[in-house]
Design an enzyme around this catalytic site. Structure first.
Site, PDB file in Angstrom:
ATOM      1  N   ASP A   8      -1.146   9.079  11.120  1.00  0.00           N
ATOM      2  CA  ASP A   8      -1.183   7.884  10.930  1.00  0.00           C
ATOM      3  C   ASP A   8       0.162   7.114  11.166  1.00  0.00           C
ATOM      4  OD1 ASP A   8      -2.844   9.319   9.067  1.00  0.00           O
ATOM      5  OD2 ASP A   8      -3.679   7.273   8.589  1.00  0.00           O
TER       6      ASP A   8
HETATM    7  C1  LIG Z   1      -8.028   8.648  12.953  1.00  0.00           C
HETATM    8  S1  LIG Z   1      -7.478   8.222  11.426  1.00  0.00           S
HETATM    9  C2  LIG Z   1      -5.900   8.764  11.447  1.00  0.00           C
HETATM   10  C3  LIG Z   1      -5.542   8.879   9.713  1.00  0.00           C
HETATM   11  O1  LIG Z   1      -6.630   7.936   8.787  1.00  0.00           O
HETATM   12  C4  LIG Z   1      -7.021   8.984   7.976  1.00  0.00           C
HETATM   13  O2  LIG Z   1      -6.439   8.402   5.992  1.00  0.00           O
HETATM   14  P1  LIG Z   1      -7.282   7.412   5.441  1.00  0.00           P
HETATM   15  O3  LIG Z   1      -8.197   8.009   4.938  1.00  0.00           O
HETATM   16  O4  LIG Z   1      -6.575   7.450   4.545  1.00  0.00           O
HETATM   17  O5  LIG Z   1      -6.544   6.199   5.583  1.00  0.00           O
HETATM   18  C5  LIG Z   1      -6.302  10.223   7.499  1.00  0.00           C
HETATM   19  O6  LIG Z   1      -5.147  10.676   7.696  1.00  0.00           O
HETATM   20  C6  LIG Z   1      -6.481  10.424   9.566  1.00  0.00           C
HETATM   21  O7  LIG Z   1      -5.910  11.870   9.781  1.00  0.00           O
END
Ligand SMILES: CSC[C@H]1O[C@H](OP(=O)(O)O)[C@H](O)[C@@H]1O
Length: 364
Positions: A251
């Site tokens: 992220d």
């Molecule tokens: C390619 S997505 C990157 C990242 O986003 C996800 O978090 P969330 O589901 O809370 O938005 C997850 O950390 C992924 O690795």
């Protein structure tokens, strides 16, 4: 065109945007319309759409839709610039950890002023701005395909024996976290396409269950050989099974290579180090923020307690229980083998230098 071979998190044509409501997956596949930046902000904040790259593209395209339908209300280029800047800054507040939305906002804001030097006709200025915003859609898919190729090649080359490879991933980093194909799950898809994948293990990823609800949905859809594990099983898995690599998303990656990713990533990195398993981050450079020097500068989002104490509205914990629910953790660069980007694979300690030299080449 978007990659229709995998699942579409976002559907867009000029003036029209809809997103696959990920809160209803895997039971219902429902697309919900996004008419405005406010709609997008709510969808991102409630995690109807999630995943750092998907968040940014959804936000940018929601602004494109609103701008397209607001032409009559915006009477000058200056008014367009103020409107776009304000809306981008608002979109960047929907979730604090993933950096892609803020990066996209900065890119578009940097584009606004020079554009007005080139284009003085208001309607043509808006058209050019819409064209620029729409490119975020195709760029993300192209980035993911490149990440997939680099990642599959790196993991294959790190295991020269002819055997097929077994990898572990976490959370959801596939087509449902991006415009298509995915980042870490894109590496898995490319390994499978190269006939180099024996099996991908993936964690269910409590408490939002991105693994069991979303990654499972994608791997079953694509018929990729897989096995789901509970988050708590990762240690025994690495101790008893031949895992050739751990590959996860990001992220926010900082200048020194520290990486914020879904909660649980840090402990996977520690386990991988202990078991001498390479640990890879797969992320586009739109997830890298060189203005942050280390992971200490990354804001970790805290999510509502109900996301831990209920599943589909059903209590799974005692009424009144107190919880701690950080949505991300930071993996120190020392635990990361390499960072796989669309421009290549970099060691954490060379990341900043390599990216700055790439940016210099592009700007000259
Ligand atoms: C390619 S997505 C990157 C990242 O986003 C996800 O978090 P969330 O589901 O809370 O938005 C997850 O950390 C992924 O690795």
């Amino acid at each position: 065109m978007q990659d229709n071979q995998t699942l579409q998190s976002i559907r867009y044509q000029r003036g029209l945007l809809s997103i696959l409501d990920q809160l209803q997956l895997p039971d219902e596949s429902v697309y919900i319309p996004i008419h405005s930046v406010d709609d997008a902000w709510k969808a991102i904040h409630t995690m109807s759409i999630r995943g750092a790259p998907a968040i940014a593209v959804c936000g940018v395209l929601s602004l494109a839709v609103e701008l397209h339908h607001s032409r009559s209300k915006l009477e000058s280029i200056a008014a367009v610039q103020h409107f776009v800047t304000d809306q981008l800054n608002y979109l960047s507040t929907a979730r604090p950890t993933a950096v892609n939305m803020a990066e996209a906002a900065a890119t578009i804001i940097d584009y606004l002023i020079p554009l007005s030097d080139k284009q003085v006709d208001l309607s043509l200025y808006i058209d050019d701005l819409l064209d620029f915003m729409e490119k975020f859609l195709e760029h993300d898919l192209a980035d993911n395909r490149s990440i997939g190729r680099y990642g599959a090649e790196t993991i294959r080359n790190n295991n020269p024996s002819p055997q097929q490879l077994t990898v572990l991933t976490h959370c959801n980093t596939g087509s449902l976290a991006t415009v298509g194909f995915g980042t870490a799950l894109g590496v898995v898809r490319q390994l499978a396409a190269n006939n180099d994948l024996k099996l991908v293990y993936f964690t269910e990823t409590r408490p939002y269950n991105q693994g069991s609800r979303l990654t499972a949905y994608e791997l079953v859809h694509d018929r990729i050989p897989h096995s789901m594990i509970c988050d708590s099983m990762a240690g025994l898995l690495m101790r008893t099974q031949p895992i050739h690599a751990v590959v996860v998303g990001a992220d926010c990656v900082t200048a020194n290579g520290d990486t914020a990713n879904k909660i649980g990533t840090y402990q996977l990195a520690i386990l991988a180090k202990y078991h001498h398993i390479p640990f890879y981050i797969a992320a586009p450079t739109t997830s890298i923020d060189l203005t942050k020097k280390t992971g200490a500068e990354i804001v970790i989002e805290q999510r509502p307690s109900r996301e831990m104490t209920t599943i589909k509205g059903i209590n799974i914990a005692a009424e009144g229980v107190q919880v701690w629910n950080p949505a991300f953790d930071v993996t120190p660069a020392a635990l990361i083998t390499s960072i796989i980007t669309e421009h290549g694979v970099f060691k954490p300690d060379e990341l900043e230098e390599k990216l700055l030299s790439l940016q210099k080449k592009v700007s000259t």
